[in-house]
Enzyme design. Structure first.
Site, PDB file in Angstrom:
ATOM      1  N   CYS A  58       5.285  -8.455   9.927  1.00 12.35           N
ATOM      2  CA  CYS A  58       3.836  -8.668   9.877  1.00 12.35           C
ATOM      3  C   CYS A  58       3.513 -10.159   9.841  1.00 12.35           C
ATOM      4  CB  CYS A  58       3.263  -7.953   8.659  1.00 12.35           C
ATOM      5  SG  CYS A  58       1.489  -8.195   8.458  1.00 12.35           S
ATOM      6  N   CYS A  84       0.599 -11.136   7.595  1.00 13.30           N
ATOM      7  CA  CYS A  84       0.933 -11.097   6.162  1.00 13.30           C
ATOM      8  C   CYS A  84       1.770 -12.304   5.766  1.00 13.30           C
ATOM      9  CB  CYS A  84       1.751  -9.848   5.830  1.00 13.30           C
ATOM     10  SG  CYS A  84       1.056  -8.331   6.473  1.00 13.30           S
ATOM     11  N   ASP A  85       2.765 -12.634   6.555  1.00  9.79           N
ATOM     12  CA  ASP A  85       3.780 -13.588   6.103  1.00  9.79           C
ATOM     13  C   ASP A  85       3.783 -14.914   6.850  1.00  9.79           C
ATOM     14  OD1 ASP A  85       4.668 -11.754   4.223  1.00  9.79           O
ATOM     15  OD2 ASP A  85       6.020 -10.781   5.639  1.00  9.79           O
TER      16      ASP A  85
HETATM   17  C1  LIG Z   1       6.993  -6.393   4.126  1.00  9.29           C
HETATM   18  C2  LIG Z   1       5.509  -6.199   4.272  1.00  9.29           C
HETATM   19  C3  LIG Z   1       4.651  -7.169   3.790  1.00  9.29           C
HETATM   20  C4  LIG Z   1       3.283  -6.992   3.904  1.00  9.29           C
HETATM   21  N1  LIG Z   1       2.460  -7.951   3.396  1.00  9.29           N
HETATM   22  C5  LIG Z   1       1.128  -7.766   3.446  1.00  9.29           C
HETATM   23  C6  LIG Z   1       0.253  -8.739   2.884  1.00  9.29           C
HETATM   24  O1  LIG Z   1       0.688  -9.759   2.355  1.00  9.29           O
HETATM   25  N2  LIG Z   1      -1.078  -8.502   2.956  1.00  9.29           N
HETATM   26  C7  LIG Z   1      -1.588  -7.361   3.551  1.00  9.29           C
HETATM   27  O2  LIG Z   1      -2.811  -7.181   3.566  1.00  9.29           O
HETATM   28  N3  LIG Z   1      -0.779  -6.445   4.106  1.00  9.29           N
HETATM   29  C8  LIG Z   1       0.548  -6.624   4.067  1.00  9.29           C
HETATM   30  N4  LIG Z   1       1.392  -5.701   4.639  1.00  9.29           N
HETATM   31  C9  LIG Z   1       0.790  -4.552   5.336  1.00  9.29           C
HETATM   32  C10 LIG Z   1       0.344  -3.517   4.297  1.00  9.29           C
HETATM   33  O3  LIG Z   1       1.413  -3.237   3.445  1.00  9.29           O
HETATM   34  C11 LIG Z   1      -0.139  -2.255   4.975  1.00  9.29           C
HETATM   35  O4  LIG Z   1      -1.163  -2.561   5.892  1.00  9.29           O
HETATM   36  C12 LIG Z   1      -0.673  -1.271   3.940  1.00  9.29           C
HETATM   37  O5  LIG Z   1       0.289  -1.000   2.964  1.00  9.29           O
HETATM   38  C13 LIG Z   1      -1.112   0.029   4.603  1.00  9.29           C
HETATM   39  O6  LIG Z   1      -1.533   0.868   3.604  1.00  9.29           O
HETATM   40  P1  LIG Z   1      -1.568   2.429   3.767  1.00  9.29           P
HETATM   41  O7  LIG Z   1      -2.133   2.946   2.490  1.00  9.29           O
HETATM   42  O8  LIG Z   1      -2.206   2.801   5.028  1.00  9.29           O
HETATM   43  O9  LIG Z   1      -0.057   2.893   3.935  1.00  9.29           O
HETATM   44  P2  LIG Z   1       1.330   2.517   3.265  1.00  9.29           P
HETATM   45  O10 LIG Z   1       1.267   1.365   2.357  1.00  9.29           O
HETATM   46  O11 LIG Z   1       2.295   2.495   4.378  1.00  9.29           O
HETATM   47  O12 LIG Z   1       1.628   3.800   2.382  1.00  9.29           O
HETATM   48  C14 LIG Z   1       1.910   5.025   2.976  1.00  9.29           C
HETATM   49  C15 LIG Z   1       2.173   6.025   1.865  1.00  9.29           C
HETATM   50  O13 LIG Z   1       2.279   7.321   2.419  1.00  9.29           O
HETATM   51  C16 LIG Z   1       3.364   7.993   1.826  1.00  9.29           C
HETATM   52  N5  LIG Z   1       3.776   9.039   2.746  1.00  9.29           N
HETATM   53  C17 LIG Z   1       4.227   8.940   4.021  1.00  9.29           C
HETATM   54  N6  LIG Z   1       4.519  10.160   4.504  1.00  9.29           N
HETATM   55  C18 LIG Z   1       4.232  11.041   3.520  1.00  9.29           C
HETATM   56  C19 LIG Z   1       4.323  12.448   3.396  1.00  9.29           C
HETATM   57  N7  LIG Z   1       4.775  13.232   4.403  1.00  9.29           N
HETATM   58  N8  LIG Z   1       3.962  13.029   2.219  1.00  9.29           N
HETATM   59  C20 LIG Z   1       3.492  12.280   1.194  1.00  9.29           C
HETATM   60  N9  LIG Z   1       3.375  10.941   1.261  1.00  9.29           N
HETATM   61  C21 LIG Z   1       3.754  10.340   2.402  1.00  9.29           C
HETATM   62  C22 LIG Z   1       4.391   6.910   1.559  1.00  9.29           C
HETATM   63  O14 LIG Z   1       5.291   7.304   0.566  1.00  9.29           O
HETATM   64  C23 LIG Z   1       3.456   5.779   1.099  1.00  9.29           C
HETATM   65  O15 LIG Z   1       3.204   5.910  -0.274  1.00  9.29           O
HETATM   66  C24 LIG Z   1       2.763  -5.834   4.526  1.00  9.29           C
HETATM   67  C25 LIG Z   1       3.634  -4.863   5.037  1.00  9.29           C
HETATM   68  C26 LIG Z   1       4.999  -5.030   4.902  1.00  9.29           C
HETATM   69  C27 LIG Z   1       5.925  -3.974   5.431  1.00  9.29           C
END
Ligand SMILES: Cc1cc2nc3c(=O)[nH]c(=O)nc-3n(C[C@H](O)[C@H](O)[C@H](O)COP(=O)(O)OP(=O)(O)OC[C@H]3O[C@@H](n4cnc5c(N)ncnc54)[C@H](O)[C@@H]3O)c2cc1C
Length: 314
Positions: free
Chosen positions: A136, A139-140
């Site tokens: 990302c 992000c980084d």
């Molecule tokens: C290394 C890294 C660094 C990042 N740094 C930043 C940053 O500094 N700033 C920023 O804004 N964004 C950052 N991001 C991006 C950010 O993390 C994502 O945009 C954000 O987390 C998305 O949120 P979400 O709730 O959509 O999903 P996610 O955070 O991906 O969470 C998905 C959830 O769904 C659950 N899940 C999946 N499938 C199932 C299932 N079948 N049953 C039950 N649960 C399930 C998983 O366990 C998880 O808890 C970073 C991403 C990464 C990988």
């Protein structure tokens, strides 16, 4: 199989899921949230988060997610460990199977299962995760100001990330497997003509090296050909931009998805084509993929769930 009825089921515990839970809890929907395999979501795999509003000094990903979980629980969300393993969204109440052993019958469902970044599959990507390897740039990228980075990929996203990073880094290598870029012509031109970007066509990465984080990459040009060439490049950061896999598989027969698997929602809302089923966060967002945008759409999803239930008198 054991069944349980809930008014609002939230699947996923990233910023989208927990924010939906905060709003749904405060709206008295008695939400139940299943965390999935990665409690806290993607941010638990990172150290510093500097761009989530409200933390002037930054916060670590795990701390931020722990705070969000506590905030969700404070308003009555039941946070449970479990994975949604099957879905039947053909009729309300919607049936979601958890861990293949229990069925939740939900009047509303908020799908917030995220999208998983694709990696090349090198052992070194795991070894240097958070120490120079990132999927990302938004992000980084800030951590690589005036440093040298490489971006892997040849599509529009890779070009966008390379251009974004070129605004921060001193030099950007764009590592492209093929002899051409798949990106749109306009993006190709911007990349090729950018003074800070060097495109390495027909290159593959064999591994990364460095004692304190990434210091370089082992490259091979025209792998397997008679004129194959191997050499190292010095880099501080290695960014993957080869796509994401939205975690939408079990919902696909019912909701609309694009060709990659991102859930398509109605306009600017989290409404899917199934009434009472909403999608929030990265699973429905191929473009922004940020914690704050995920949180924002989680808020919208919970508000929509509340309106749906009240309109139906449920
Ligand atoms: C290394 C890294 C660094 C990042 N740094 C930043 C940053 O500094 N700033 C920023 O804004 N964004 C950052 N991001 C991006 C950010 O993390 C994502 O945009 C954000 O987390 C998305 O949120 P979400 O709730 O959509 O999903 P996610 O955070 O991906 O969470 C998905 C959830 O769904 C659950 N899940 C999946 N499938 C199932 C299932 N079948 N049953 C039950 N649960 C399930 C998983 O366990 C998880 O808890 C970073 C991403 C990464 C990988």
């Amino acid at each position: 199989m054991k069944t349980e009825k809930v008014r609002c089921l939230i699947i996923g515990s990233g910023p989208a899921g927990y924010t939906a839970a905060i709003y749904a809890g405060r709206a008295n929907l008695s939400p139940v949230l299943y965390e999935g395999l990665q409690p806290g979501g993607q941010l638990t795999t990172t150290t510093e988060v500097e761009n989530f509003p409200g933390y002037p000094e930054g916060i670590t990903g795990p701390e931020l997610m722990e705070d969000l979980r506590k905030q969700a629980e404070r308003f009555g969300t039941e946070v449970r460990f479990g994975i949604a393993t099957a879905a039947d969204l053909s009729a309300s109440p919607y049936k979601i199977t958890i861990d293949e052993e229990k069925v939740i019958e939900a009047q509303t469902v908020i799908i917030s299962t995220g999208a998983t970044a694709k990696y090349l599959g090198l052992d070194d990507e795991k070894k240097y995760a958070g120490m120079g390897v990132s999927a990302c740039a938004t992000c980084d990228g800030f951590f690589y100001r005036k440093k040298v980075v490489a971006v892997v990929g040849g599509g529009d996203t890779a070009c966008e990330e390379a251009i974004y990073l070129a605004g921060l880094a001193s030099k950007v290598f764009l590592i492209v497997r093929k002899s051409f870029l798949r990106a749109s012509k306009i993006m190709q031109d911007r990349v090729i003509n950018h003074e800070k970007i060097e495109v390495l066509f027909e290159h593959n990465t064999l591994g990364l090296f460095g004692d304190n984080g990434v210091e370089g990459a082992h490259m091979v040009k025209r792998m397997g050909e008679a004129d194959e060439e191997r050499y190292d490049i010095a880099i501080d950061g290695f960014f993957l931009a080869i796509g994401h896999k939205p975690n939408s598989e079990i919902f696909k027969p019912y909701v609309e998805t694009d060709e990659v698997g991102y859930i398509i929602t109605e306009g600017n809302s989290p409404r899917t084509k199934v009434p009472g089923v909403f999608a929030a966060g990265d699973v429905a967002d191929s473009h922004y993929r940020q914690a704050i945008t995920a949180a924002g759409s989680g808020c919208k999803a919970a508000m929509e769930a509340e309106r749906y239930l009240s309109e139906k008198g449920l």
